[in-house]
Enzyme design. Structure first.
Site, short mmCIF file in Angstrom:
data_model
loop_
_atom_site.label_atom_id
_atom_site.label_comp_id
_atom_site.label_asym_id
_atom_site.label_seq_id
_atom_site.Cartn_x
_atom_site.Cartn_y
_atom_site.Cartn_z
N TYR A 148 0.86 -1.26 0.06
CA TYR A 148 0.08 0.05 -0.46
C TYR A 148 1.09 1.46 -0.17
O TYR A 148 1.88 1.40 0.69
CB TYR A 148 -0.95 0.29 0.97
N ASP A 249 9.19 3.11 0.79
CA ASP A 249 8.23 3.65 1.58
C ASP A 249 7.96 3.57 3.07
O ASP A 249 7.74 2.16 3.70
CB ASP A 249 6.76 3.51 0.86
#
Ligand code: PMP
Length: 432
Positions: A148, A249
């Site tokens: 995600y 990320d």
């Protein structure tokens, strides 16, 4: 407009306001917050809840922190905002230096933006421009399934292809290359066979890829799964071999959440580009940052555009930067490592009883993240009010009941949180 009564607030909210991933005018339970202090949210009806979510990973020092308030107020008296094109200011420059100092070498350059999703867009643009400046048009990325990375279009394109909204927007998003999600947990014994798919995919596709992007160690929204560090070493080695920018990320994991300042430290390696957000401004004002190495930055500079093509209006907002700078100082002053270690111990102890519940599939903890995975998707409408009745704030999704409490949570807060979580699950799942 005068102060709204509780009922007016709910009525107007239902009529006019959209909430995350929600229908307008929904009859799902909604709770109005009046104020928040430390680890407690105070509802408009007077009830107090221990916050187990840190407002989606952001409020690491808790709410209404005197030092962060002071940084915000002092900065607001100088200037709340100023454009960043052609102008600079101390809060941004100091924060950039702090970030470069604490992040793993070779990350040297900082691009500030307004949200995690945009930080991911910026990271992907950096990789695309890196290749453009080498005379190649590349825009495809390799990532793991079950990832995600945010809700904007490029970020969505690297979210899990099944659960990550792809079907709804399939015509509008770029087709990326997906590797199977990591299977081995962080404390499993490593098998070299686990790296074979990554090796094959990169061997076959590296010439068409602009880079690789993953959430290091914790796949968050895609399953709250803590995976083995050797997947990252494998990616680092392959990206080095094929000269591909590796993007981590760290929007959820950065600044201590997993027990290391950055999750990539579990693998003792660094990415070429790293995204930060959420925790960065301690839950005060939205802020994100994309850091990159000099190699990436210089290559972009040498390219046809010579400049990096992004520049949001609220870039490096001084209020957000001032709070973020003070928040990083507080991390050190508060001995964040000690804080996260004691949360880890408290969550391991406090969540262990959940394993005895028939409906629970797994309980796992890493740093200041605790996860109770249920066998079936949870009934949020039923469970959420029961958590509130028990005095805690949690927001499960799918099969996952999880918490990532503020670092300032005491043993007492954590034991109340875990106990209430257990009792709530017991009430819903063991009622005869
Ligand atoms: N990446 C990760 C790993 C995230 O957890 C999130 C937020 N859920 C994002 C990116 C997107 O951040 P934002 O919601 O601030 O756009």
């Amino acid at each position: 407009m005068s102060t709204l009564s509780e009922q007016q607030l709910y009525d107007l909210d239902r009529k006019h306001v959209w909430h995350p991933y929600a229908a307008l005018n929904s009859d799902a339970p909604m709770f109005a917050v009046d104020s928040a202090q430390g680890v407690r949210l105070k509802l408009k009806d007077g009830r107090e809840l221990i916050d187990g979510m840190s407002s989606w990973w952001s409020t690491l020092h808790g709410y209404n922190h005197p030092e962060l308030n002071k940084a915000l107020v002092e900065q607001s008296q100088r200037m709340a905002h100023v454009m960043f094109g052609g102008l600079t200011h101390e809060p941004a420059v100091k924060l950039a230096k702090q970030l470069v100092d604490i992040s793993p070498a070779p990350l040297e350059h900082v691009f500030f933006s307004d949200s995690g999703s945009v930080a991911v867009e910026v990271a992907m643009k950096m990789a695309i421009q890196y290749w453009a400046s080498r005379g190649q048009q590349r825009s495809r990325f390799l990532t793991f399934k079950r990832g995600y990375h945010g809700d904007t279009f490029m970020a969505m394109s690297v979210c899990d292809p099944v659960t990550g909204m792809h079907s709804l927007f399939s015509d509008a998003i770029q087709q990326q290359l997906f590797a199977e999600a990591p299977r081995l947990r962080i404390d499993d014994i490593w098998h070299d066979s686990e790296s074979s798919e990554l090796k094959q995919l990169l061997h076959k596709h590296h010439r068409e890829l602009a880079g690789v992007i993953v959430e290091p160690i914790v796949q968050g929204t895609g399953g709250m799964f803590f995976y083995h560090a050797n997947y990252l070493s494998t990616l680092r080695e392959l990206c080095d071999n094929y000269d591909l920018p590796l993007i981590f990320d760290e929007i959820a994991t950065g600044l201590g959440r997993t027990g290391k300042l950055f999750a990539c430290e579990h693998a003792a390696l660094a990415p070429d580009i790293m995204c930060l957000g959420k925790t960065l401004s301690a839950g005060y004002i939205t802020l994100a940052a994309t850091l990159c190495s000099s190699n990436i930055a210089m290559q972009i500079q040498d390219g046809p555009a010579s400049v990096f093509m992004h520049g949001p209006t609220f870039m490096a907002n001084p209020l957000a930067c001032a709070v973020a700078g003070r928040s990083i100082e507080l991390l050190h002053e508060n001995n964040w490592q000690q804080q996260v270690q004691s949360i880890e111990l408290a969550l391991k102890k406090g969540l262990a009883p959940c394993k005895t519940l028939e409906a629970v599939a797994d309980v796992r903890v890493l740093g200041a993240i605790g996860v109770v995975e249920m066998k079936e998707t949870v009934d949020l409408r039923r469970l959420q009010p029961i958590f509130v009745e028990h005095g805690i704030w949690l927001r499960p999704f799918g099969k996952l009941v999880y918490c990532m409490p503020p670092y300032i949570s005491t043993d007492d807060d954590l034991s109340k949180l875990c106990n209430a979580l257990y009792l709530s699950l017991e009430k819903v799942y063991c009622a005869s």
